[in-house]
Design an enzyme around this catalytic site. Structure first.
Site: not given
Length: 443
Positions: A86-89, A126, A174, A189, A193-194
């Site tokens: 996966d990718k997270h920004s 997203t 937050r 955070s 999730k990841k």
């Protein structure tokens, strides 16, 4: 012994170290609502000012991960070495990269179970973008989520009640309490999730600049290094790309308008915005090579380019949308499904080169139009936003539109135009352009 949230908050407020047991109890309270919104907000503010030790940060991350289910992909017939990635920004203005990146990676052999969030502060989410698509279900069951990942190659969902539920509530609080920028809270955070998705590899897009939560490269590097360290220690190989967020990413900012740009990107990659293409291919290459789906970064980038050119990534995007309840003919009839606001105005900025922009102010202009939230329970207007947005280095004439604004009424459009005009700087000379990927941090 009875757990007293206020005593833990006091300890952190005064700069002390909180025990893992207390952190676990506090996270249980976030999940079962025995800890109030005010106490969550107070703890977040205490952490914002006093930070957390690496041990506290790891305890918070794992406690939030374990507040719900952790996906075991072997249950769904996948080998433990499968390229589940996966990718997270960390968030930006106009950042629609996940929408095209997941199907590109899936087209190249990766499996992408992406758990995404809603807009946070001035940045778009997203999940909000996908909810602009009629029928798209961002909250399937875990079994359905896994089935889509296996059969389509990717699935993009929100935080269900079963995956990191503590973070879902913490995230919303937050957003409206000015505690977004805390490195330990961002790390926990993201990774809660990841890690709940059962990943074998993770690539981070850590942004810096006017449109990022970390305004300087130095601050972003601290976050990137912290995430890579914590994730790697948890057994998930992780690479972080530090990317420039000093301008709108791509040519749109909003929700439905960003879905439209995504489709244009997938269908006509030759016409895509260069910075948007560069970051998408950079992230795809690292995801595919780190997960083992491709031999190395060079082969991975070539495979990603071919997946775009062949139309395979576009096909997978359409299949994912349909599998999650969206229209089966969305690719062919997107214009009839995506709603845009009724008031459309061109925006002129004057004559000269676009030399700088305050991307945060532009993001807040989208929020003011209704495209973001000032309260966690607020509904987003998916139809508003900006298109054809100028980029740093563009040369404008006095009467040339630098962007288009979509708003619900004239007053909202005029207010957005004033915000944008104050946020974009023109100069007589062309600025020096920098690559969007500034640094790569590997575990």
């Amino acid at each position: 012994m009875t757990f007293l949230p206020q005593e833990m908050i006091r300890t952190k407020r005064d700069g002390g170290t909180v025990s893992s047991a207390d952190i676990q109890a506090f996270v249980r309270g976030i999940t079962d609502m025995s800890v109030t919104d005010g106490q969550v907000a107070a703890f977040a503010m205490a952490v914002f000012f006093n930070g957390m030790s690496p041990e506290e940060g790891a305890a918070l991350t794992l406690a939030m991960r374990d507040s719900g289910d952790v996906i075991d992909w072997s249950k769904y017939g996948l080998d433990k070495e499968a390229p589940i990635v996966d990718k997270h920004s960390t968030g930006g203005v106009g950042d629609k990269v996940s929408l095209m990146l997941a199907p590109i990676v899936a087209a190249c052999g990766g499996l992408v179970p992406m758990i995404s969030g809603r807009g946070l502060g001035h940045t778009g989410g997203t999940l909000d973008k996908f909810e602009a698509i009629p029928g798209y279900d961002p909250y399937p069951s875990i079994d359905r989520f896994a089935e889509i990942v296996k059969t389509v190659g990717c699935s993009i969902i929100g935080q269900t009640g079963d995956l990191a539920p503590a973070d879902r509530r913490f995230y919303g609080i937050r957003d409206v309490t000015a505690t977004v920028e805390s490195v330990p809270l961002i790390t926990a955070s993201i990774l809660s999730k990841k890690l709940a998705a059962g990943l074998n590899a993770l690539v981070m897009d850590v942004k810096f600049g006017t449109g990022a939560f970390m305004d300087s490269a130095d601050k972003a590097r601290v976050l990137a290094e912290n995430i890579v360290r914590v994730a790697t220690a948890a057994g998930v190989p992780t690479t972080a790309l530090m990317t420039d967020m000093n301008q709108v990413l791509g040519r749109t900012a909003g929700n439905a308008v960003e879905v439209m740009e995504t489709l244009a990107f997938l269908k006509d990659p030759a016409g895509a915005d260069k910075r948007l293409m560069d970051i998408t291919l950079d992230l795809a290459a690292h995801m595919l090579s780190l997960s083992g789906a491709q031999a190395d970064a060079s082969a991975a980038r070539k495979a990603a380019e071919e997946a775009l050119a062949s139309g395979k990534a576009t096909e997978i995007f359409g299949r994912m949308v349909s599998a999650q309840g969206g229209p089966a003919d969305f690719l062919e009839k997107a214009d009839s499904y995506l709603t845009l606001a009724p008031v459309v105005k061109p925006v002129t900025l004057g004559e000269g080169y676009v030399s700088a922009m305050d991307a945060r102010a532009i993001g807040m202009a989208v929020v003011a139009l209704g495209g973001g939230r000032t309260d966690p329970s607020q509904k987003v207007d998916h139809s508003v936003g900006f298109t054809e947005f100028c980029q740093v280095g563009d040369k404008l004439t006095a009467d040339q539109p630098a962007l288009m604004v979509y708003a619900q009424d004239e007053a909202a459009a005029d207010a957005a135009i004033e915000r944008v005009r104050a946020a974009v700087t023109l100069s007589d000379t062309a600025p020096a352009l920098k690559p969007i990927t500034a640094e790569i941090i590997e575990g």
